[in-house]
Design a protein around this motif. Structure first.
Motif, mmCIF file in Angstrom:
data_model
loop_
_atom_site.group_PDB
_atom_site.id
_atom_site.type_symbol
_atom_site.label_atom_id
_atom_site.label_comp_id
_atom_site.label_asym_id
_atom_site.label_seq_id
_atom_site.Cartn_x
_atom_site.Cartn_y
_atom_site.Cartn_z
ATOM 1 N N LEU A 90 8.244 4.969 1.429
ATOM 2 C CA LEU A 90 7.408 3.876 0.962
ATOM 3 C C LEU A 90 6.259 4.298 -0.024
ATOM 4 O O LEU A 90 6.005 3.551 -0.885
ATOM 5 C CB LEU A 90 7.130 3.025 1.931
ATOM 6 C CG LEU A 90 8.016 2.111 2.960
ATOM 7 C CD1 LEU A 90 7.548 1.847 4.339
ATOM 8 C CD2 LEU A 90 8.615 0.929 2.138
ATOM 9 N N GLY A 91 5.812 5.292 0.551
ATOM 10 C CA GLY A 91 4.685 5.802 -0.283
ATOM 11 C C GLY A 91 4.993 6.295 -1.693
ATOM 12 O O GLY A 91 4.147 5.946 -2.791
ATOM 13 N N SER A 92 6.017 6.933 -1.707
ATOM 14 C CA SER A 92 6.637 7.244 -3.074
ATOM 15 C C SER A 92 7.083 6.215 -3.888
ATOM 16 O O SER A 92 6.937 5.982 -5.102
ATOM 17 C CB SER A 92 7.740 8.114 -2.914
ATOM 18 O OG SER A 92 7.486 9.290 -2.308
ATOM 19 N N ALA A 93 7.514 5.061 -3.359
ATOM 20 C CA ALA A 93 7.888 3.767 -4.020
ATOM 21 C C ALA A 93 6.569 3.142 -4.493
ATOM 22 O O ALA A 93 6.570 2.695 -5.710
ATOM 23 C CB ALA A 93 8.588 2.744 -2.985
ATOM 24 N N ALA A 94 5.679 3.167 -3.861
ATOM 25 C CA ALA A 94 4.277 2.805 -4.302
ATOM 26 C C ALA A 94 3.796 3.517 -5.356
ATOM 27 O O ALA A 94 3.197 2.996 -6.372
ATOM 28 C CB ALA A 94 3.370 2.804 -3.208
ATOM 29 N N GLU A 95 3.847 4.659 -5.492
ATOM 30 C CA GLU A 95 3.458 5.676 -6.399
ATOM 31 C C GLU A 95 4.177 5.321 -7.841
ATOM 32 O O GLU A 95 3.577 5.157 -8.864
ATOM 33 C CB GLU A 95 3.567 6.990 -6.175
ATOM 34 C CG GLU A 95 3.061 7.996 -7.057
ATOM 35 C CD GLU A 95 3.129 9.361 -6.724
ATOM 36 O OE1 GLU A 95 2.594 10.416 -7.294
ATOM 37 O OE2 GLU A 95 3.726 9.750 -5.678
ATOM 38 N N VAL A 96 5.507 5.264 -7.692
ATOM 39 C CA VAL A 96 6.258 4.824 -8.913
ATOM 40 C C VAL A 96 5.857 3.684 -9.402
ATOM 41 O O VAL A 96 5.715 3.288 -10.569
ATOM 42 C CB VAL A 96 7.885 4.682 -8.476
ATOM 43 C CG1 VAL A 96 8.494 4.124 -9.623
ATOM 44 C CG2 VAL A 96 8.419 6.018 -7.954
ATOM 45 N N ARG A 97 5.663 2.549 -8.344
ATOM 46 C CA ARG A 97 4.980 1.063 -8.842
ATOM 47 C C ARG A 97 3.507 1.449 -9.773
ATOM 48 O O ARG A 97 3.561 0.650 -10.597
ATOM 49 C CB ARG A 97 4.781 0.074 -7.831
ATOM 50 C CG ARG A 97 6.021 -0.076 -7.308
ATOM 51 C CD ARG A 97 6.133 -1.017 -6.039
ATOM 52 N NE ARG A 97 6.409 -2.439 -6.516
ATOM 53 C CZ ARG A 97 6.206 -3.597 -5.426
ATOM 54 N NH1 ARG A 97 6.073 -3.195 -4.296
ATOM 55 N NH2 ARG A 97 6.684 -4.604 -5.724
ATOM 56 N N ALA A 98 2.820 2.166 -9.287
ATOM 57 C CA ALA A 98 1.491 2.452 -9.734
ATOM 58 C C ALA A 98 1.676 2.925 -11.061
ATOM 59 O O ALA A 98 0.921 2.667 -11.861
ATOM 60 C CB ALA A 98 0.727 3.197 -8.984
ATOM 61 N N ILE A 99 2.774 4.125 -11.380
ATOM 62 C CA ILE A 99 2.880 4.787 -12.643
ATOM 63 C C ILE A 99 3.388 3.592 -13.483
ATOM 64 O O ILE A 99 3.226 3.550 -14.815
ATOM 65 C CB ILE A 99 3.667 5.856 -12.457
ATOM 66 C CG1 ILE A 99 3.109 7.005 -11.670
ATOM 67 C CG2 ILE A 99 4.102 6.481 -13.692
ATOM 68 C CD1 ILE A 99 3.964 8.225 -11.094
ATOM 69 N N LEU A 100 4.209 2.964 -13.124
ATOM 70 C CA LEU A 100 4.712 1.828 -14.154
ATOM 71 C C LEU A 100 3.891 0.823 -14.306
ATOM 72 O O LEU A 100 3.754 0.431 -15.583
ATOM 73 C CB LEU A 100 5.923 0.988 -13.329
ATOM 74 C CG LEU A 100 7.201 1.668 -12.932
ATOM 75 C CD1 LEU A 100 8.082 0.605 -12.012
ATOM 76 C CD2 LEU A 100 7.848 1.976 -14.230
ATOM 77 N N ASP A 101 2.487 0.381 -13.536
ATOM 78 C CA ASP A 101 1.629 -0.265 -13.815
ATOM 79 C C ASP A 101 0.752 0.392 -14.998
ATOM 80 O O ASP A 101 0.410 -0.383 -15.941
ATOM 81 C CB ASP A 101 0.815 -0.602 -12.646
ATOM 82 C CG ASP A 101 1.406 -1.668 -11.652
ATOM 83 O OD1 ASP A 101 2.367 -2.208 -11.933
ATOM 84 O OD2 ASP A 101 0.843 -1.496 -10.505
ATOM 85 N N VAL A 102 0.683 1.471 -14.845
ATOM 86 C CA VAL A 102 -0.280 2.290 -15.908
ATOM 87 C C VAL A 102 0.555 2.586 -17.093
ATOM 88 O O VAL A 102 -0.112 2.078 -18.157
ATOM 89 C CB VAL A 102 -0.512 3.798 -15.536
ATOM 90 C CG1 VAL A 102 -1.034 4.754 -16.271
ATOM 91 C CG2 VAL A 102 -1.477 3.729 -14.194
#
Length: 124
Positions: free
Chosen positions: A78-90
């Motif tokens: 779940l933490g890694s998925a959140a990190e991917v989502r944050a990178i996509l936001d960036v």
């Protein structure tokens, strides 16, 4: 599914689970946007590769464990998925990822997270 000669009932494997298959699909989808991201920030590409791979890897490991190990590894996914989502936001904010691609990837990651939360709540 695998079959045991002594037991004709198929056994489900991690690869049979929707959450795992969708996480693998996200890896492929993210791979399509990495070149544009790399033109903006190569270091972010490396971070994205590690984070997006971590989701199915930790799902696979966690789904084979019990108790706190299971909860921990699914939490890491779940933490890694959140990190991917944050990178996509960036990437979207930087203009290297279009709105449609961002929305589609975010929706898939939202489904992966929802399914993982449900699995994490089960005592395996």
């Amino acid at each position: 599914m695998t079959h045991d000669v002594a037991n004709p009932t198929p056994t489900r494997t991690t690869r049979d689970l929707d959450v795992y298959r969708l996480a693998i699909e996200v890896v492929g989808d993210v791979g399509q946007v990495l070149p544009a991201l790399g033109a903006w920030d190569r270091d972010l590409v490396s971070q994205m590769r590690r984070a997006v791979a971590s989701v199915p890897l930790n799902l696979a490991a966690g789904l084979r464990r019990l108790g706190r190990d299971r909860e921990h590894l699914l939490g890491v996914a779940l933490g890694s998925a959140a990190e991917v989502r944050a990178i996509l936001d960036v990437a979207a904010a930087a203009g290297t990822l279009g709105a449609a691609a961002h929305a589609a990837l975010d929706a898939k990651l939202d489904r992966v997270c929802a399914m993982t939360y449900r699995l994490r709540g089960r005592r395996g």
